[in-house]
Design a protein around this motif. Structure first.
Motif, PDB file in Angstrom:
ATOM      1  N   VAL A 165      13.056 -24.128  20.898  1.00  0.00           N
ATOM      2  CA  VAL A 165      14.053 -24.714  21.795  1.00  0.00           C
ATOM      3  C   VAL A 165      15.263 -23.795  21.755  1.00  0.00           C
ATOM      4  N   PHE A 166      15.616 -23.243  22.918  1.00  0.00           N
ATOM      5  CA  PHE A 166      16.671 -22.231  22.947  1.00  0.00           C
ATOM      6  C   PHE A 166      18.055 -22.846  23.094  1.00  0.00           C
ATOM      7  N   GLN A 167      19.051 -21.992  22.876  1.00  0.00           N
ATOM      8  CA  GLN A 167      20.440 -22.450  22.924  1.00  0.00           C
ATOM      9  C   GLN A 167      20.873 -22.826  24.334  1.00  0.00           C
ATOM     10  N   ASP A 168      20.541 -21.973  25.285  1.00  0.00           N
ATOM     11  CA  ASP A 168      21.120 -22.132  26.609  1.00  0.00           C
ATOM     12  C   ASP A 168      20.172 -22.874  27.529  1.00  0.00           C
ATOM     13  N   PRO A 169      20.433 -24.165  27.777  1.00  0.00           N
ATOM     14  CA  PRO A 169      19.499 -24.931  28.608  1.00  0.00           C
ATOM     15  C   PRO A 169      19.540 -24.506  30.063  1.00  0.00           C
ATOM     16  N   CYS A 211      14.484 -24.414  16.428  1.00  0.00           N
ATOM     17  CA  CYS A 211      15.600 -24.825  17.286  1.00  0.00           C
ATOM     18  C   CYS A 211      16.747 -23.859  17.062  1.00  0.00           C
ATOM     19  N   ASP A 212      17.045 -23.038  18.080  1.00  0.00           N
ATOM     20  CA  ASP A 212      18.084 -22.023  17.942  1.00  0.00           C
ATOM     21  C   ASP A 212      19.376 -22.522  18.578  1.00  0.00           C
ATOM     22  N   GLU A 213      20.266 -23.051  17.769  1.00  0.00           N
ATOM     23  CA  GLU A 213      21.551 -23.586  18.261  1.00  0.00           C
ATOM     24  C   GLU A 213      21.324 -24.494  19.464  1.00  0.00           C
ATOM     25  N   PRO A 214      20.497 -25.527  19.333  1.00  0.00           N
ATOM     26  CA  PRO A 214      20.133 -26.290  20.536  1.00  0.00           C
ATOM     27  C   PRO A 214      21.307 -27.044  21.147  1.00  0.00           C
ATOM     28  N   LEU A 221      12.689 -25.493  11.900  1.00  0.00           N
ATOM     29  CA  LEU A 221      13.717 -24.551  11.470  1.00  0.00           C
ATOM     30  C   LEU A 221      14.888 -24.765  12.410  1.00  0.00           C
ATOM     31  N   PHE A 222      16.014 -25.235  11.851  1.00  0.00           N
ATOM     32  CA  PHE A 222      17.141 -25.634  12.680  1.00  0.00           C
ATOM     33  C   PHE A 222      18.293 -24.664  12.455  1.00  0.00           C
ATOM     34  N   ILE A 223      18.592 -23.880  13.490  1.00  0.00           N
ATOM     35  CA  ILE A 223      19.622 -22.859  13.369  1.00  0.00           C
ATOM     36  C   ILE A 223      20.921 -23.363  13.961  1.00  0.00           C
ATOM     37  N   SER A 224      22.018 -23.225  13.211  1.00  0.00           N
ATOM     38  CA  SER A 224      23.304 -23.644  13.755  1.00  0.00           C
ATOM     39  C   SER A 224      24.414 -22.959  12.986  1.00  0.00           C
ATOM     40  N   HIS A 225      25.582 -22.799  13.654  1.00  0.00           N
ATOM     41  CA  HIS A 225      26.713 -22.326  12.879  1.00  0.00           C
ATOM     42  C   HIS A 225      27.607 -23.488  12.487  1.00  0.00           C
ATOM     43  N   ASN A 226      27.231 -24.688  12.920  1.00  0.00           N
ATOM     44  CA  ASN A 226      28.018 -25.864  12.589  1.00  0.00           C
ATOM     45  C   ASN A 226      27.434 -26.549  11.351  1.00  0.00           C
TER      46      ASN A 226
END
Lengths: 324, 562
Positions: free
Chosen positions: B393-397, B475-478, B506-511
């Protein structure tokens, strides 16, 4: 920068080799050159001797190498039709086409770019709308019809301009130019307008679409928000960003103008390469056709190379990557 | 200094007129930072545009007074308004990547702006520009000023944007989401800079944001907006400390807390409001279908993953300067759990996800899915079973769905592509049921992606990923492009799906606050290296590495300080 240029140059060489091979196959495989050159009365022995003399029995690779080598040395062979060296034929026709194409391109740029900017900045104005409709009509009418209409109006009805041929030329070395006399310009103007009209509409619409998009970008909005003068916003910030994609198209157009000036040249009996090409087709003059192909491809490659280098000059993102 | 009273802005289109802002009053004093906070569609940016006199053609000020000092902003002629812009009011935009002219040096842009408003020599303008860049924290300003915008990093670029807004000494700066596109560490620096400038130069700021944490960090006063109306207004410590309005409370409660883990993300809803319900009966078929595959997702083991990107050559025969994006990263994600992957931008988080999804070729390293070797990009065949098993699941919908395909086509594609459902009728039914499962109306199937909002599109992206019956979800910054309430909806959806179908994630986030809510384990990346990894709760209680502690300290959170 050096690496970039070198890369583009190498690519260009590959393109030229491919085109040369196409031209060679036209020469070698379309029809039989010996049959073209000889009549019914030539004996089979003479034909075989001719074939041997011309090196047509050699392997294809050898023949192609010889063909390319000749081209590189400037030896383009002889025309079937006139028995003249093709190099000289092309060289005598080239200035006419180049001048016609350049003037046509200049007309399309000098009118098309300002018109594009105007219609982009005032998209809803009455003048913009009528210009857009007008150019739509211009695009829809085929070039030869426009040429005939212009001849009819300015040549026949008003009698202001000559309707065919290339008058008032001045010779500078081998270059026969019509740019130095009023008579030369008078005969140049109709074919150049005819040829440039289609490019003009294209340039205008392209500049307009691109400019309208650039005017919506964040950095233009930011420039407006910090009160940069409108003149600078439009002609410095927006126009330079508009021109990056436009330059590519203009470059390709110029190649197209030169290659496809055939129709215009035949309408106006303009003694350029297009007319030469038409005559060659009529007489199945294969050597001339294949050299024409190579020369036109060479111009395309040259223009594309210039466009690529121009890109680097305009766009700092390409220029200064190494120091980033 | 700035005073806005009873401002209403009306937008007119061919369907009629709608009020984007209604009866908003606010004031900004010299050196004061006034925060405007609210969800998307609250009218925050419209207020900013109205003050600047830069409303889009469809919008117009319907009522109200706006004065800056003695100047009435509503009665200015277009020429006078343009002269005022930059001179007295300036603006900072959200994305530093796009708000500078890429073809002009920073120097040219700064000097041009200064000269537009003041009579001085080019040399004097250049000196002021250099002084300003130094003040704003750009090292080696006399040399750096000649650089082009693309030669600055994101944070530095936002500083240049601030310098541009500041160079004509305006009284008021409207900052529209100035830190949303930046990561936490850079965000903290830019906010510090804004606060310093307000204090030392006495510039008034209007800070527009959807992030209540940002408001808590820097603003003096705050206005809470919803649907174009003011919900609450007052000094920040009072409003965030003892909020009066239920919406303010709801908005604050909706910010994921960093200090504890909740079962579900909260939505900023005032008690008593109705929520869209998932149509459970319609979703049943998709749910049953997903459940057919029993057990939990596979375990993922990565060892020694290294990725190098080819650099530019220096000169024609010079050496390449390769860039190591990932350096010897080894990581294990336990079966059926969520691994949170955190780090600043540029730390290699997304690259790691792309390596797993076979979009980037690693230079070295091994991947295993449930003990079975997972081939890297070039070795992974089209028909490899992991193609179906690993979904992203990409960042930019906005760019991750094909805009020429109907939602139904987008959703049924994985079903035939991976040969999951041979029957076309059944595929359509499943696609419809999946829409219901992710909380969208079934009728959405016949529409195109551009007809949906960002949050709805992200739901479609999740639905598409689920329809390939994945085992491992990347999930890349979803949700980083989305605001609080939509973020809460998407993350709750992901959490539900993960819990119900046992997906390894795998959940990627900077938050970090979001990661804490989502993940069982956590891994911290910095400059392509793994800094720390461990159980999530233990990490948040006491992180080992100093870098992790810094990262935690920089995360802005809601009003705990009040």
């Amino acid at each position: 920068m050096v690496a970039y240029t070198a890369k583009r140059l190498i690519q260009s060489v590959f393109v030229m080799v491919a085109v040369a091979f196409l031209a060679f196959s036209l020469f070698a495989f379309v029809g039989d050159p010996v049959a073209q050159m000889t009549g019914v009365e030539t004996s089979p022995e003479d034909r075989a001797r001719l074939r041997e003399e011309l090196g047509l029995n050699d392997p294809v690779v050898v023949q192609f190498t010889r063909f390319t080598g000749d081209l590189l040395r400037g030896d383009f062979g002889y025309s079937f039709r006139t028995r003249e060296p093709i190099g000289e034929m092309i060289l005598s026709r080239l200035p006419a086409t180049l001048e016609l194409g350049t003037v046509a391109l200049l007309i399309s740029l000098v009118v098309g770019i300002p018109a594009g900017i105007y219609t982009a900045l005032r998209p809803r104005g009455a003048i913009s709308q009528s210009m857009l409709i007008g150019t739509l009509i211009g695009v829809s009418i085929p070039t030869f019809v426009i040429g005939i209409l212009l001849i009819f109006l300015f040549g026949v009805k008003l009698g202001w301009l000559p309707t065919y041929g290339r008058g008032g030329t001045v010779e500078i070395g081998w270059w026969r130019s019509s740019l130095f006399t009023a008579q030369g310009w008078r005969s140049l103007i109709l074919p150049a307008v005819t040829l440039g009209l289609f490019q003009l509409t294209l340039t205008m619409r392209l500049v307009r679409a691109q400019m309208m998009e650039v005017m919506r970008t964040d950095h233009i909005r930011f420039a407006i928000a910090r009160g940069v003068p409108w003149r600078s916003i439009r002609y410095r910030h927006a126009l330079s960003n508009t021109m990056i994609p436009v330059i590519t198209i203009i470059g390709l157009q110029f190649g197209g103008v030169i290659a496809f000036s055939i129709v215009t040249e035949s309408v106006f009996q303009w003694p350029g390469m297009g007319l030469l090409f038409l005559e060659s087709i009529r007489f199945v003059d294969i050597p001339v056709m294949s050299v024409y192909l190579v020369v036109i491809a060479f111009f395309f490659v040259l223009i594309n190379l210039a466009v690529d280098l121009l890109y680097v000059a305009i766009d700092p993102r390409l220029r200064v990557r190494e120091s980033a | 200094m700035l005073s806005v009273e009873g401002l209403s802005v009306r937008f007119t289109d061919r369907f009629g007129a709608a009020m984007a802002v209604e009866d908003v009053s606010l004031s900004v004093e010299r050196g004061e930072i006034h925060g405007l906070v609210g969800e998307s569609g609250a009218g925050k940016s419209t207020i900013g545009a109205a003050i600047m006199g830069l409303l889009p053609a469809a919008g117009q000020v319907a009522a109200g007074r706006m004065t800056l000092g003695e100047t009435d902003l509503r009665t200015l002629s277009p020429v006078a308004a343009h002269r005022l812009r930059g001179k007295r009011i300036s603006m900072i935009f959200q994305d530093p990547q796009t708000s500078l002219n890429p073809l002009m040096t920073v120097e040219a842009q700064l000097i041009e702006t200064i000269l537009a408003h003041e009579e001085m020599t080019v040399e004097a303008a250049r000196r002021r520009a250099i002084d300003l860049l130094e003040e704003i924290g750009i090292a080696n300003a006399p040399a750096r000023i000649r650089a082009y915008p693309h030669q600055f990093s994101g944070g530095m670029r936002q500083r240049v944007v601030i310098a541009l807004a500041l160079c004509s000494n305006p009284e008021l700066i409207i900052a529209d989401e100035p830190t949303t596109a930046l990561d936490v560490a850079v965000q903290a620096q830019v906010l510090d800079l804004i606060r310093r400038l307000a204090k030392t130069r006495g510039v008034g700021f209007i800070l527009i944001t959807h992030d209540i944490g940002v408001i808590a960090q820097v603003s003096d006063r705050v206005t809470v907006l919803r649907d174009g109306r003011v919900m609450e207004q007052g000094p920040t410590p009072r409003v965030l400390g003892q909020p009066d309005h239920p919406y303010t409370k709801a908005l604050m409660a909706a910010v994921p807390p960093l200090d504890r883990r909740l079962e579900r993300f909260r939505l900023p809803r005032v008690p008593g409001e109705k929520m869209a319900q998932v149509e459970a009966d319609k979703a049943r078929e998709a749910e049953d279908w997903l459940m057919e595959e029993t057990g939990s997702g596979p375990a993922l083991d990565l060892s020694g993953i290294t990725v190098r990107f080819r650099g530019e050559r220096r000169g024609l025969f010079g050496p390449r300067e390769d860039f190591t994006a990932l350096d010897d990263v080894s990581l294990s994600v336990r079966a059926g759990t969520v691994m949170g992957l955190v780090g600043e931008s540029g730390s290699g988080k997304s690259t790691l996800a792309k390596v797993i999804a076979a979009l980037v070729q690693p230079a070295a390293g091994e991947m295993r899915l449930d003990g079975v070797a997972l081939p890297p990009m070039r070795a992974r065949r089209r028909a490899d079973p992991s193609r179906r098993l690993v979904q992203m699941v990409f960042q930019d919908p906005y760019s991750s769905l094909n805009s020429r395909h109907r939602v139904l086509d987008v959703l049924s594609e994985p079903l035939w592509l991976y040969g999951l459902e041979p029957d076309a009728g059944r595929r359509d039914r499943l696609a419809h049921a999946m829409l219901a499962l992710v909380g969208l109306p079934v009728a959405a199937a016949d529409r195109y992606p551009h007809q949906f909002s960002g949050g709805q599109r992200q739901r479609i992206a999740v639905a598409r990923a689920l329809l390939s019956r994945p085992g491992l979800l990347l999930c890349d910054e979803p949700t980083s492009a989305l605001d609080v309430s939509i973020q809460a909806q998407i993350l709750n959806l992901l959490k539900d799906m993960q819990a119900r179908f046992g997906l390894t994630t795998l959940f990627i986030s900077h938050n970090l606050a979001v990661v804490r809510q989502m993940s069982d384990d956590i891994a911290v990346l910095k400059d392509g290296r793994l800094v720390e990894t461990g159980r999530s709760e233990a990490f948040f209680a006491a992180p080992d590495a100093t870098y992790s502690r810094d990262l935690l300290a920089q995360t802005p959170c809601t009003g705990q300080q009040f």
